[in-house]
Write an enzyme that holds these catalytic residues in place. Sequence first.
Site, short mmCIF file in Angstrom:
data_model
loop_
_atom_site.label_atom_id
_atom_site.label_comp_id
_atom_site.label_asym_id
_atom_site.label_seq_id
_atom_site.Cartn_x
_atom_site.Cartn_y
_atom_site.Cartn_z
CD GLU A 71 -2.78 1.15 2.46
OE1 GLU A 71 -2.77 0.22 3.28
OE2 GLU A 71 -3.44 2.19 2.60
NE ARG A 78 4.08 -8.01 10.79
CZ ARG A 78 3.39 -7.38 9.83
NH1 ARG A 78 2.39 -7.99 9.23
NH2 ARG A 78 3.68 -6.15 9.47
CE LYS A 99 3.00 0.13 4.97
NZ LYS A 99 2.54 -0.05 3.58
P1 ATP Z 1 2.82 -2.42 8.13
O1 ATP Z 1 2.12 -3.40 9.03
O2 ATP Z 1 4.26 -2.22 8.42
O3 ATP Z 1 2.11 -1.12 7.98
P2 ATP Z 1 1.60 -3.50 5.88
O4 ATP Z 1 1.40 -4.96 5.89
O5 ATP Z 1 0.44 -2.67 6.18
O6 ATP Z 1 2.84 -3.13 6.74
P3 ATP Z 1 1.67 -3.35 3.07
O7 ATP Z 1 2.11 -2.25 2.21
O8 ATP Z 1 0.25 -3.73 3.08
O9 ATP Z 1 2.16 -3.00 4.51
O10 ATP Z 1 2.56 -4.64 2.84
C1 ATP Z 1 2.91 -5.11 1.57
C2 ATP Z 1 3.34 -6.53 1.69
O11 ATP Z 1 4.45 -6.64 2.58
C3 ATP Z 1 2.26 -7.42 2.24
O12 ATP Z 1 2.16 -8.54 1.40
C4 ATP Z 1 2.72 -7.80 3.60
O13 ATP Z 1 2.32 -9.07 3.92
C5 ATP Z 1 4.23 -7.69 3.49
N1 ATP Z 1 4.82 -7.33 4.78
C6 ATP Z 1 4.56 -6.24 5.51
N2 ATP Z 1 5.25 -6.25 6.67
C7 ATP Z 1 5.98 -7.40 6.66
C8 ATP Z 1 6.90 -8.01 7.58
N3 ATP Z 1 7.21 -7.41 8.73
N4 ATP Z 1 7.46 -9.17 7.23
C9 ATP Z 1 7.15 -9.76 6.06
N5 ATP Z 1 6.30 -9.25 5.17
C10 ATP Z 1 5.71 -8.09 5.44
MG MG Z 2 -1.32 -3.66 4.90
#
Ligand code: ATP
Ligand code: MG
Length: 562
Positions: A42, A267, A277
């Site tokens: 995102e 994760r 984020k």
């Molecule tokens: P955050 O929780 O840090 O805001 P998010 O999951 O909301 O991260 P996205 O932009 O939706 O952020 O994530 C894009 C991709 O990265 C998703 O497929 C998510 O599963 C993966 N991802 C995010 N954080 C991690 C992590 N700590 N380890 C592995 N994969 C991750």
């Molecule tokens: Mg997300």
Amino acid sequence: MENKNNPEESANKPKNFIREIIDEDFKTNKWGGRVHTRFPPEPNGYLHIGHAKSICLNFGIAKDYNGKFNLRFDDTNPSKEEQEYVDSIIEDIKWLGADFEDRILYASDYFEQMYNWAVELIKKGKAYVDDLSADEIREHRGTLTETGKESPNRNRSIEENLDLFERMRKGEFKNGEKVLRAKIDMMSPNFNMRDPIMYRIVHAEHHRQGNKWCIYPTYDWAHGLEDSIEEITHSICTLEFENHRPLYDWFLNELGIYHPQQIEFARLNLNYTVMSKRKLLQLVQGKYVDGWDDPRMPTVSAFRRRGYTPDAIRNFAEIIGVAKRDATTDIALLEYAIREDLNKHAPRAMAVLRPLKVILTNYNITEELDAVNNPEDISMGVRKIPFTRELFIEQTDFMEIPPKGYHRLTPGGEVRLRYAYIIKCEEVIKNDKGEAVELHCTYDPETRSGTGTSSKKVKGTIHWVSADNAIEAEVRLYDRLFTVEAPDADKEKDFVEFMNPNSLEVLPSALIEPSLKNSKPGDRFQFERHGYFCVDTKFSTDEKLVFNRTVTLKDSWGKKNN
Ligand code: ATP
Ligand code: MG
């Protein structure tokens, strides 16, 4: 029929449970021999090391199975998303070496198709417009032990739903006034199946769609559709979506469209940092750090600026592997991976961070001494470094009253200068505070490194720079951003309370050897005994080089005799 496209090299990679699933899919020819993964960020922040893990995983699988990898922006929430984030994400993914070819895709480009599918579900009696407020919907959802309550609007006629949904799209309602929900099961033990929301009204400008839309799809509704449109085979996501999988499957089954397989993995969590984020944004907006690429941040752009290499990050992702249970990884493992890589490739140099002057009272010439650029890689050659009467050594390499086992310089003591001679401290010049400001030493001409005839041995070797030729540079040393392992574990306290007040130390007047004069932003070095450093891309100028310490050295040769 076994598929021949399954390339040999995938067999050589460490097997994780995802690769096992894919191997099995090849055997059963589930996807016709195809592998197609995606990374769906995102665009509401910069990428962090957790994202990097996901990129390495998804791209690594596509590469090893001769498949494809998409970059897809999950840009379904206009209020938090910005072009700046889109640009940074593209730059970071390219830098990590993940090749999406020409496939930079945007979920927002599928909005029309998603809308049509929503209409289809309404027509099937599988979706309805609800007028309950967000709070009321939450109350109706029930709890873990209590089933949900059906909304009074749940049994609206299909015609009424179609009409209301169209008017939602046209902008006839205000934010929060109506939502579109899937009609599944308010009694389901799985919360996510209790008539989840598919569309919300958001009157906000979208970074790509402008004001074309005022209804926006939720993650649960949109994500499977995006995967389906792109004909993804393995939709790899993190564990928190495990309970959402039945919903992912439900939408695709109800629509009867192409149906990827969702697979969840744990994760990445790292100690001594935060990774959400939202929290990283708080650090940036609250000016706790100097932007998303502040070298103390766990973001890809910060790591790049700090001197980490894409190879090292990929190796790190490989070392930590892929798990089905959440765990926390020690940040020391990441630092280990960085060191391993830089050790092989970074040229060595001498830099004195906190200078103390040394005058060799019996030395009146200038020599050019040979220094090895990288003992790990002799092909990197040697360079000349000037040796002069006046030098600088590290303040910490001299002690007037040394503790036991101190093998560096002391009054009357001897030490070897790296690549040069053994010197002896004859006299200590002090300022009025009693601090040593200058050492008068003598050198032993028979002890020159490599060519000297003397068999004299000393226990310590220290680095130095020539006072006549050294270049003044700023050196920035970084420590962990937080003082505790899990800064966001304490729900009573804001994580910023655990920030390390000493996470940045700026040394404005370090001295580096003259061979580094023409270094360019991004160049990496090992400063002997200090660690790995790189020229900062933000603060370095033609007038003054600024170095970031990438990572400290685990080992120091300072104690050894050479
Ligand atoms: P955050 O929780 O840090 O805001 P998010 O999951 O909301 O991260 P996205 O932009 O939706 O952020 O994530 C894009 C991709 O990265 C998703 O497929 C998510 O599963 C993966 N991802 C995010 N954080 C991690 C992590 N700590 N380890 C592995 N994969 C991750
Ligand atoms: Mg997300």
